[in-house]
Scaffold this active site. Structure first.
Site, PDB file in Angstrom:
ATOM      1  CD  GLU A  54      23.594  -3.042 -10.286  1.00  0.00           C
ATOM      2  OE1 GLU A  54      24.090  -3.081  -9.089  1.00  0.00           O
ATOM      3  OE2 GLU A  54      22.485  -3.172 -10.647  1.00  0.00           O
ATOM      4  CG  LEU A 207     -12.630   0.100   1.890  1.00  0.00           C
ATOM      5  CD1 LEU A 207     -12.333  -1.093   2.902  1.00  0.00           C
ATOM      6  CD2 LEU A 207     -11.771   1.288   2.560  1.00  0.00           C
ATOM      7  CG  LEU A 300      -7.191  -1.733  12.548  1.00  0.00           C
ATOM      8  CD1 LEU A 300      -6.840  -3.147  12.901  1.00  0.00           C
ATOM      9  CD2 LEU A 300      -7.918  -1.397  11.327  1.00  0.00           C
TER      10      LEU A 300
END
Length: 365
Positions: A54, A207, A300
């Protein structure tokens, strides 16, 4: 143009932002239209701590129009009404006496009452609900509504639901194209990957994010590690020296020993001999970890599903079978469950990667 058409333009503006630049804030776009229907100002939220959509729209409109009292603001999300990293947008809208504000979605944050404040100030307020805005801001909405990160669960299974043989071997159930999708899309979009110490020790995975033709990319890793067993295995692949990510070890222990600078311990209480996921959720949001990918074993997966913490499932099904009854299932709580206790999911998408199939499900809360 209709109100919906202007909101669509604001929606497209909002999508220009990078989600990781604005988190924990939502995507927001705004457009100011004069009494002739001409767009005289526009903006979107670009970065955390910087002006909201805005503000950009009003600043641009003021460059050529000093009086905005006959103008309408179209904004994809209810203007903020509280002080955060920036002042309330509702105050700015009132200051410049805009005639009308059209809102595409109400803010789930209970601190926000912008629509009410604007109406009380004599500004006409209209809400035009847009489903696509809910989808775009699903991470923000879940963070606000449930006070936890948005969780995506990913698993790769045989046709009969096995993720590994009885010895825990799982390389590779899915094919190369499926694995590329995991790296480029799933691991790349989230703030962290969550797994268990057992899975890390079993798979010795890095990972991280590895995409064809690109350098390996770091990713934050959250490891449920009740006894801090990871600290006793210094040669694990994921313990490479990191420059901008961390490994979070979640434990009930009050660990005071030395740690590598990229390792951080998150202490949570034990409840029924299990690490408190409610407390973990609070601490993850405090660290601005807003969306998490679960890559773990059957226990899990079942634990997060049973606690109603999963928001989306990505199940890769490969054309393979493991008929050994002792093979490891994708969801195995070990708790007796009748068919009437089943949980419900909505299929979002089916994607084929050669002979693999990905089923994307929305989890119905």
């Amino acid at each position: 143009m209709t109100a919906l058409a202007y909101l669509q333009k604001a929606f497209l503006l909002s999508k220009k932002a990078n989600s990781k630049d604005i988190r924990p804030n939502p995507f927001v776009g705004a457009i100011i239209v004069d009494e002739m229907g001409e767009i005289i100002g526009e903006g979107y939220h670009k970065k955390l701590g910087e002006p909201h959509a805005e503000v950009f729209a009003i600043q641009q409109a003021l460059e050529n129009h000093k009086d905005l009292s006959t103008c309408t603001l179209y904004v994809t999300l209810e203007p903020c009404s509280h002080f955060g990293k920036t002042p309330p947008c509702s105050d700015l809208i009132i200051l410049h006496k805009l005639k009308k504000v059209v809102i595409g979605a109400l803010d789930p944050n209970p601190k926000v009452s912008g629509a009410k404040i604007l109406a009380e100030a004599g500004i006409e307020v209209e809400v035009v609900h847009m489903p696509e805005l809910q989808k775009l801001n699903q991470v923000f909405n879940i963070n606000q509504k449930f006070k936890r990160p948005r969780y995506i669960l990913k698993t790769a299974t045989t046709i009969n639901g096995s993720i590994a043989d009885r010895n825990g071997n799982s390389k590779w159930i899915s094919n190369e194209k499926s694995r590329q999708y995991v790296h480029a899309t799933l691991r790349n979009q989230v703030d962290a990957i969550l797994t268990s110490a057992k899975t890390v020790l079993q798979d010795n995975a890095k990972l991280n994010i590895r995409m064809e033709g690109a350098q390996e990319k770091e990713q934050n890793v959250i490891i449920l590690d009740k006894n801090l067993s990871i600290l006793n295995n210094k040669k694990l692949e994921l313990l490479y020296k990191r420059s901008n990510t961390k490994i979070y070890l979640v434990t009930h222990l009050d660990y005071q020993g030395p740690l590598e600078e990229f390792i951080e311990v998150i202490q949570v209480p034990l409840i029924d001999d299990q690490l408190s996921l409610d407390e973990l959720n609070k601490q993850l949001l405090q660290k601005n970890i807003c969306e998490v990918l679960i890559e773990g074993g059957g226990k899990l997966n079942a634990s997060f599903i049973s606690k109603n913490l999963v928001d989306e499932m990505n199940i890769f099904i490969a054309p393979k079978l493991l008929t050994d009854p002792s093979s490891i299932n994708a969801f195995s709580s070990g708790i007796f469950q009748e068919i009437g206790e089943k949980q419900h999911f909505q299929l979002l998408e089916l994607i084929q990667f050669d002979s693999d199939v990905l089923l994307r499900y929305d989890v119905l809360h």
